[in-house]
Design a protein around this motif. Structure first.
Motif, PDB file in Angstrom:
ATOM      1  N   ARG A 190      -8.640  16.394   5.384  1.00 18.27           N
ATOM      2  CA  ARG A 190      -9.865  16.522   4.995  1.00 18.27           C
ATOM      3  C   ARG A 190     -10.589  17.801   5.438  1.00 18.27           C
ATOM      4  O   ARG A 190     -11.817  18.038   4.858  1.00 18.27           O
ATOM      5  CB  ARG A 190     -10.747  15.373   5.261  1.00 18.27           C
ATOM      6  N   MET A 191      -9.797  18.699   6.096  1.00 20.74           N
ATOM      7  CA  MET A 191     -10.437  19.870   6.451  1.00 20.74           C
ATOM      8  C   MET A 191      -9.764  20.743   5.708  1.00 20.74           C
ATOM      9  O   MET A 191      -8.516  21.114   5.667  1.00 20.74           O
ATOM     10  CB  MET A 191     -10.304  20.109   8.118  1.00 20.74           C
ATOM     11  N   ASP A 203     -21.012  19.335  -2.516  1.00 20.42           N
ATOM     12  CA  ASP A 203     -22.182  18.718  -2.312  1.00 20.42           C
ATOM     13  C   ASP A 203     -23.353  19.310  -1.503  1.00 20.42           C
ATOM     14  O   ASP A 203     -24.526  19.268  -1.660  1.00 20.42           O
ATOM     15  CB  ASP A 203     -21.972  17.194  -1.670  1.00 20.42           C
ATOM     16  N   ALA A 204     -22.822  19.827  -0.307  1.00 16.93           N
ATOM     17  CA  ALA A 204     -23.843  20.658   0.641  1.00 16.93           C
ATOM     18  C   ALA A 204     -23.156  21.980   1.116  1.00 16.93           C
ATOM     19  O   ALA A 204     -22.043  21.677   1.365  1.00 16.93           O
ATOM     20  CB  ALA A 204     -24.366  19.687   1.645  1.00 16.93           C
ATOM     21  N   GLN A 260     -25.291  10.514   1.922  1.00 26.23           N
ATOM     22  CA  GLN A 260     -24.120  10.323   0.901  1.00 26.23           C
ATOM     23  C   GLN A 260     -23.319  11.498   0.620  1.00 26.23           C
ATOM     24  O   GLN A 260     -22.994  11.645  -0.782  1.00 26.23           O
ATOM     25  CB  GLN A 260     -24.556   9.489  -0.109  1.00 26.23           C
ATOM     26  N   ILE A 261     -23.296  12.657   1.321  1.00 26.94           N
ATOM     27  CA  ILE A 261     -22.598  13.981   0.962  1.00 26.94           C
ATOM     28  C   ILE A 261     -21.410  13.743   1.279  1.00 26.94           C
ATOM     29  O   ILE A 261     -20.705  13.265   2.370  1.00 26.94           O
ATOM     30  CB  ILE A 261     -23.084  15.053   1.763  1.00 26.94           C
ATOM     31  N   ASN A 319     -14.920   8.145   7.939  1.00 24.84           N
ATOM     32  CA  ASN A 319     -14.384   8.419   6.825  1.00 24.84           C
ATOM     33  C   ASN A 319     -15.265   8.691   5.636  1.00 24.84           C
ATOM     34  O   ASN A 319     -14.645   8.805   4.477  1.00 24.84           O
ATOM     35  CB  ASN A 319     -13.161   7.036   6.536  1.00 24.84           C
ATOM     36  N   SER A 320     -16.302   8.696   5.820  1.00 27.69           N
ATOM     37  CA  SER A 320     -17.245   8.729   4.478  1.00 27.69           C
ATOM     38  C   SER A 320     -17.409  10.169   4.053  1.00 27.69           C
ATOM     39  O   SER A 320     -17.740  10.271   2.686  1.00 27.69           O
ATOM     40  CB  SER A 320     -18.642   8.213   4.932  1.00 27.69           C
ATOM     41  N   ILE A 321     -16.983  11.289   4.571  1.00 25.35           N
ATOM     42  CA  ILE A 321     -16.952  12.521   4.217  1.00 25.35           C
ATOM     43  C   ILE A 321     -15.341  12.904   3.772  1.00 25.35           C
ATOM     44  O   ILE A 321     -14.432  12.692   4.626  1.00 25.35           O
ATOM     45  CB  ILE A 321     -17.222  13.689   5.249  1.00 25.35           C
TER      46      ILE A 321
END
Length: 178
Positions: free
Chosen positions: A12-13, A26-27, A116-117, A153-155
């Motif tokens: 995820r990186m 998102d940000a 929630q990003i 795990n949300s990102i």
């Protein structure tokens, strides 16, 4: 039995070279100064790209402490949000610089989760005029984000955006040592 596949932190990186103000995420994270009212480098570029509305929003935040983070809308950016964080000025490494730099990344990710990003992009915080050595900063950044993603795990995706070849190569090397 239903087993969900969750990507590992390293999956995820990612590391990219480019202009953080043009990314579709998102940000984006702004390496800001304590006033949050714009400056040079990444900070100035983000303020210019987002427009005067960003400065007006930042005035309402009453600054930000080193190691902390605050959030605003992205205004004219493709990113929905800007997370502003203030990194430490490098002295000699014995003035809590690694701890404060790690806090910048953690605090930014905490704000991302709270809003929630799903996707976020970081510049090399404190590595410009603040003088933090890029090799040491990359290690702190990657290790801090990896540890956060291992617990949350949300990102879905974190990008490290490097402006030049040297910084990109340094981040890639440090990523290989995770």
């Amino acid at each position: 039995m239903n087993i969900e596949s969750i990507a590992t932190p390293s999956e995820r990186m990612g590391i990219i070279q480019g202009d953080i103000t043009t990314l579709t995420v998102d940000a984006i994270v702004n390496a800001a100064n304590t006033s949050l009212l714009g400056g040079g480098g990444v900070d100035g570029a983000i303020h210019r790209a987002a427009g005067e509305e960003l400065l007006a929003a930042c005035k309402q935040l009453n600054g930000c402490q080193i190691g902390r983070a605050k959030i605003t809308p992205g205004y004219r950016l493709t990113a929905k949000y800007v997370i502003h964080t203030v990194g430490p000025v490098w002295h000699d490494g014995n003035d809590r610089e690694p701890e404060l730099l790690a806090s910048c990344y953690r605090e930014s990710l905490i704000l991302a989760v709270a809003n929630q990003i799903q996707t976020i992009a970081f510049p090399a915080i404190s590595c410009g005029v603040y003088g933090y050595p890029i090799d040491l900063a990359a290690q702190v950044a990657l290790e801090t984000v990896y540890a956060f993603l291992a617990q949350d795990n949300s990102i879905a995706g974190v990008s490290f955006v490097c402006f030049n070849d040297r910084d990109y190569d340094t981040y890639v090397e440090a990523f290989g040592m995770l």
